[in-house]
Design a protein around this motif. Structure first.
Motif, PDB file in Angstrom:
ATOM      1  N   THR A 451     -33.298 -11.164  64.179  1.00  0.00           N
ATOM      2  CA  THR A 451     -34.128 -10.153  64.834  1.00  0.00           C
ATOM      3  C   THR A 451     -35.200 -10.801  65.719  1.00  0.00           C
ATOM      4  O   THR A 451     -36.129 -10.134  66.161  1.00  0.00           O
ATOM      5  N   ALA A 452     -35.052 -12.120  65.936  1.00  0.00           N
ATOM      6  CA  ALA A 452     -36.027 -12.839  66.767  1.00  0.00           C
ATOM      7  C   ALA A 452     -36.006 -12.267  68.183  1.00  0.00           C
ATOM      8  O   ALA A 452     -34.934 -12.025  68.746  1.00  0.00           O
ATOM      9  N   PRO A 453     -37.172 -12.025  68.758  1.00  0.00           N
ATOM     10  CA  PRO A 453     -37.219 -11.446  70.107  1.00  0.00           C
ATOM     11  C   PRO A 453     -36.673 -12.411  71.155  1.00  0.00           C
ATOM     12  O   PRO A 453     -36.803 -13.637  71.026  1.00  0.00           O
ATOM     13  N   LEU A 454     -36.029 -11.854  72.183  1.00  0.00           N
ATOM     14  CA  LEU A 454     -35.508 -12.663  73.279  1.00  0.00           C
ATOM     15  C   LEU A 454     -36.553 -12.692  74.383  1.00  0.00           C
ATOM     16  O   LEU A 454     -36.730 -11.709  75.107  1.00  0.00           O
ATOM     17  N   THR A 455     -37.251 -13.793  74.476  1.00  0.00           N
ATOM     18  CA  THR A 455     -38.308 -13.917  75.470  1.00  0.00           C
ATOM     19  C   THR A 455     -37.863 -14.863  76.577  1.00  0.00           C
ATOM     20  O   THR A 455     -37.205 -15.880  76.325  1.00  0.00           O
ATOM     21  N   ALA A 456     -38.222 -14.522  77.784  1.00  0.00           N
ATOM     22  CA  ALA A 456     -37.894 -15.369  78.936  1.00  0.00           C
ATOM     23  C   ALA A 456     -38.884 -15.071  80.044  1.00  0.00           C
ATOM     24  O   ALA A 456     -39.453 -13.970  80.120  1.00  0.00           O
TER      25      ALA A 456
END
Length: 495
Positions: A451-456
Motif C-alpha cells: 500500500t506504499a504510495p507511488l510518488t514521483a
C-alpha cells in the motif's frame, strides 16, 4: 582533412565531448546530493544535441567528412536524434532512483552517459572499420563502468564482470573479422571495400570467413542467440536505471552498424550474411520467447523479451535484398528501423514504470510486485499495460504495426523460406503473449501486496504519460514515422 565541412559534420559529437569533460570538472564543486547542476547541464546538452540532429535530418543532405571516415545522412541523423532523446528520458526517469541508492555521490552517472552516447554517435556515423570499432569500444567501456556503478552491490559487480569478459570476447571476434576484411580488400573504408568485392578479384572464402566473425561480434552487441548469455544477467544485476540505459539507445547504434557494415559495405555478400541472420533470428525468437515464460523476475523476462524482439529486427534486415533484387530493400530496412525505434520507445515506458514502483531499499523486480497496481494507480497500470500490449503486438498499439511491417517485408519477397519465417514469427509472438499478458492479469486482477504510495516528480509523471500515450498514438497513426524511416533508408541506399 580537418576542413570546415568536416568539422561541421561532427558538431554534435564535439559538443558531447566538450560538455562531458566540462560537466565532469564542474561536478567536483557540486555539493548537492541530487547533483542538480550536473543533472541540469546534462539535460541541456542532450536537448541541444537533439535539436541539432533533428535540424540536420530534416535537411536531407548526405555529407562525407574526414576523408570519408564519417558519414552524415538522414538515417544516421534520425537515429542519433532518437538516441539522444532516449538518453534524456532515461536520466529523467532514473535520477530519483539513483539518488536513493547513493549512486550520485559523484557525477559519474551523467558523464558516463554522455560518453556512452558519444560512442553511439561514432558508431552510427562510422564509414570506416576503425571508426566503427572505436565507437563500439567507447560505448562498451562506458557501459561496463555504469553497470558496476553500485560498487557495494554484489549483483551489480557480478553483472559487470560477466559483461566485461563476454564483451571482450565479442570485441575480439569483431576485430578479427575486420582484420580479415582489411587483409582481403586492402582498405578500411566501407566504399572501397564494396568496390574491391565488386571487382571479383578477391577470394570469396576469405571474405566469408571474415564475415562470420564480423556477424558474430555484431550479434553480441545486439544480444541475439547464441551470443545472448550476458543479456539476462546484466539486465537483472545492473541497477534498473542502467538496465534501461543499456536496453535502449545502444540498440539503435547496433542497428546502424548492421546497416553500415552489411548493407553499405558487404552487400555483394548478402546471400551469405542473410543466411547467418536467418539462423540468428530463428534461434532468438525461439529461445527468447520460451525462456521468458519461466521467468518470475520482470527484468529477466524483459531481457529474454529483448532477445526475441531483436530476432524480429534481423528478419527485417535479411528481407532487404532477395535473389539480387534490391527493389524491396528500402521498405524492408525501413520496417526494421521502425521496429527498433518503437521498441526503444516501449522499453523506456516499461522500465519507467518499474523505476517508479521502486523505492528506497526496495527493487520492484518481481512479477508479484505488480499485484494490484491498478488499484494503487490506474494511470501507471494503464501505461504498463500499453507497453505489454505493444510488445505482444496487439492493436491498436505501435508494436502491432511494427510487427506487421516486418511480416509484410518478409512476404513481399515472395520467397517460400521467407513466408515460412513469417508464419514462424507469428507463432512465436503468440507464445510471447502468455508472459506479457500474465503481468497484465497480475496488475488488474490480483490483490495489492503493498500500500506504499507511488510518488514521483512532476517531470517524471509528465514524461512517462507522454511516453505511454505515444505507444497508442503511433499505433493509430504510424504513417509519419514509417515514412520517415523508409525515406531515410532510401536516401542511404541512393548514396
Amino acid at each position: 582533412m580537418f576542413d570546415k565541412l568536416s568539422l561541421l559534420a561532427v558538431v554534435p559529437e564535439i559538443i558531447l565531448l566538450i560538455m562531458a569533460c566540462a560537466i565532469m570538472i564542474i561536478d567536483l564543486w557540486v555539493k548537492s546530493k541530487n547533483r542538480g547542476l550536473t543533472y541540469g547541464l546534462t539535460l541541456l546538452t542532450l536537448a541541444v544535441v537533439v535539436a541539432l540532429e533533428a535540424a540536420s535530418a530534416t535537411s536531407g543532405q548526405t555529407v562525407y567528412a574526414f576523408s570519408n571516415m564519417v558519414v552524415n545522412d538522414s538515417m544516421g541523423d534520425w537515429l542519433k536524434c532518437f538516441a539522444a532523446a532516449s538518453m534524456m528520458v532515461v536520466l529523467i526517469y532514473g535520477r530519483d532512483y539513483a539518488a536513493e541508492r547513493d549512486m550520485l555521490r559523484g557525477g559519474e552517472l551523467f558523464t558516463l552517459s554522455l560518453f556512452s552516447l558519444l560512442g553511439i554517435f561514432v558508431m552510427i556515423s562510422g564509414n570506416n572499420l576503425l571508426g566503427i570499432y572505436m565507437g563500439i569500444e567507447l560505448l562498451t567501456l562506458s557501459s561496463y563502468a555504469l553497470v558496476a556503478l553500485r560498487r557495494d552491490h554484489v549483483l551489480s559487480t557480478e553483472a559487470a564482470m560477466k559483461y566485461f569478459v563476454l564483451g571482450a570476447l565479442a570485441s575480439g571476434f569483431l576485430l578479427y573479422g575486420m582484420s580479415m576484411l582489411y587483409g582481403a580488400t586492402g582498405s578500411l573504408d566501407l566504399h572501397q571495400i564494396l568496390q574491391a568485392i565488386n571487382s571479383g578479384q578477391i577470394d570469396r572464402q576469405i571474405l566469408v570467413f571474415g564475415l562470420v566473425f564480423l556477424v558474430a561480434g555484431l550479434a553480441f552487441k545486439l544480444g541475439v542467440v547464441p551470443f545472448h548469455m550476458w543479456v539476462p544477467d546484466v539486465y537483472q544485476g545492473a541497477p534498473t536505471v542502467i538496465t534501461l540505459m543499456v536496453s535502449s539507445a545502444p540498440k539503435l547504434a547496433a542497428f546502424a552498424v548492421f546497416i553500415r557494415l552489411l548493407v553499405e559495405g558487404l552487400l555483394p555478400l548478402a546471400v551469405d550474411w542473410q543466411q547467418m541472420l536467418m539462423v540468428l533470428a530463428v534461434a532468438s525468437l525461439l529461445v527468447g520467447n520460451l525462456a521468458a515464460i519461466a521467468q518470475t523476475n520482470v527484468k529477466r523476462m524483459l531481457a529474454y523479451s529483448t532477445i526475441s524482439h531483436m530476432g524480429f529486427v534481423l528478419l527485417g534486415l535479411m528481407s532487404g535484398v532477395v535473389n539480387a533484387n534490391p527493389d524491396a530493400a528500402g521498405g524492408a530496412y525501413g520496417s526494421a528501423m521502425f521496429y527498433v525505434v518503437t521498441y526503444v520507445l516501449t522499453t523506456l515506458a516499461s522500465f519507467g514504470v518499474i523505476l517508479l514502483l521502486s523505492r528506497d531499499g526496495f527493487e520492484s523486480e518481481e512479477i508479484s510486485d505488480f499485484a494490484g497496481l491498478n488499484q494503487r494507480s490506474p494511470l501507471y497500470a494503464a501505461i504498463m499495460a500499453l507497453c505489454l500490449f505493444s510488445m505482444t503486438g496487439i492493436p491498436p498499439t505501435v508494436g502491432f504495426y511494427a510487427k506487421l511491417a516486418i511480416l509484410e517485408a518478409l512476404i513481399a519477397t515472395e520467397a517460400t523460406s521467407h513466408i515460412v519465417l513469417a508464419v514462424f514469427a507469428v507463432m512465436m509472438s503468440l507464445i510471447g503473449a502468455f508472459y506479457y499478458l500474465r503481468v497484465v492479469k497480475v496488475m488488474y486482477f490480483d490483490p495489492p501486496t503493498s500500500t506504499a504510495p507511488l510518488t514521483a516528480s512532476v517531470e517524471v509523471r509528465a514524461v512517462l504519460t507522454v511516453n505511454g500515450a505515444l505507444l497508442l498514438v503511433l499505433g493509430l497513426l504510424p504513417g509519419g514515422l514509417m515514412t520517415l524511416c523508409a525515406d531515410a533508408m532510401m536516401k542511404m541506399l541512393a548514396t
